[in-house]
Design an enzyme around this catalytic site. Structure first.
Site, PDB file in Angstrom:
ATOM      1  N   GLU A   6       0.945  -1.218  -0.014  1.00 25.82           N
ATOM      2  CA  GLU A   6      -0.143   0.132   0.280  1.00 25.82           C
ATOM      3  C   GLU A   6       0.959   1.087   0.045  1.00 25.82           C
ATOM      4  O   GLU A   6       1.635   1.468   1.128  1.00 25.82           O
ATOM      5  CB  GLU A   6      -0.944   0.260   1.145  1.00 25.82           C
ATOM      6  CG  GLU A   6      -1.742   1.502   1.377  1.00 25.82           C
ATOM      7  CD  GLU A   6      -2.446   1.464   2.708  1.00 25.82           C
ATOM      8  OE1 GLU A   6      -2.468   2.487   3.166  1.00 25.82           O
ATOM      9  OE2 GLU A   6      -2.700   0.345   3.295  1.00 25.82           O
ATOM     10  N   LYS A  11     -11.053  -1.022   7.265  1.00 27.82           N
ATOM     11  CA  LYS A  11      -9.680  -0.788   8.012  1.00 27.82           C
ATOM     12  C   LYS A  11     -10.121  -0.241   9.322  1.00 27.82           C
ATOM     13  O   LYS A  11     -10.564   0.802   9.548  1.00 27.82           O
ATOM     14  CB  LYS A  11      -8.816   0.216   7.285  1.00 27.82           C
ATOM     15  CG  LYS A  11      -7.551   0.722   7.937  1.00 27.82           C
ATOM     16  CD  LYS A  11      -7.109   1.736   6.915  1.00 27.82           C
ATOM     17  CE  LYS A  11      -5.706   2.473   7.593  1.00 27.82           C
ATOM     18  NZ  LYS A  11      -4.888   3.431   6.811  1.00 27.82           N
TER      19      LYS A  11
END
Length: 212
Positions: free
Chosen positions: A43, A132
């Site tokens: 990421e 998340k």
């Protein structure tokens, strides 16, 4: 199909390396070290200068064996920029409905940060597959257990405060994956990229061990 492939890959790898750097070259070197260590979900945060350039470079070099996504995406415009650079998933520190819509439009997995059951519900209604939990250190694994009571179908990925020592607790609580940032990439500050590769290998091995 691409979205399903990404979700399957994230669940199998179980660990996402959060790359936050001061320079594009540093971000590329961090990512390369993680991939060398076997951690293949990357990421690249948009706090990194020219993050879209980093994503493009990583996709060109490692796209066949690594999953490259974008993080710290705050709006749909940035999400689209990341997609055009080749990002295969989008991560945000908070939920944004317009970003969810554009990700759904192009079949890209969107993983927004959530903190409350209300935020979780709204994200699920918008088609989000993985949520998340950020910052994870502010809540801990017990929060995940509590959420999974009324919402057992929720896929949660904590980021912030996750390390080799407590990964077991997070996974035991029901998390589908974990995001690792500073605890993984800190050696880059001293140019010790080989240490990042070693840590990446340890995280991957630990996840496999815990998942049997």
């Amino acid at each position: 199909m691409k979205k399903l492939k990404v979700l399957k890959s994230l669940a199998e790898c179980g660990v996402v390396a959060v790359i936050r750097a001061d320079h594009p070259d540093e971000a590329c070197r961090m990512s390369a070290a993680c991939i060398e260590g076997g951690l293949t979900s990357i990421e690249v945060t948009f706090t990194t200068p020219r993050a879209e350039e980093v994503i493009r470079r990583l996709v060109a070099e490692y796209g066949e064996r690594a999953l490259i996504g974008a993080g710290t995406v705050l709006d749909p415009v940035t999400a689209r920029v990341a997609m055009l650079a080749g990002a295969e998933f989008i991560v945000s520190p908070s939920f944004d409905e317009e970003t969810a819509r554009i990700c759904n439009l192009y079949g890209i997995s969107y993983m927004p940060g959530v903190l409350t059951l209300g935020e979780i519900k709204e994200a699920l209604k918008a088609g989000v597959d993985i949520l998340k939990l950020f910052p994870g250190s502010a809540f801990g694994p017990d929060f995940v257990k509590a959420v999974k009571g009324p919402m057992p179908h929720v896929n949660i990925m904590p980021t912030g405060g996750v390390d080799l020592a407590n990964m077991e607790q997070w996974l035991a609580a029901g998390c589908v994956a974990v995001g690792i940032g500073g605890n993984l990439t800190a050696p880059a500050k001293k140019g010790r990229y080989e240490e990042i590769a070693s840590l990446a290998s340890q995280y991957v091995s630990r996840f496999k061990e815990l998942r049997g």
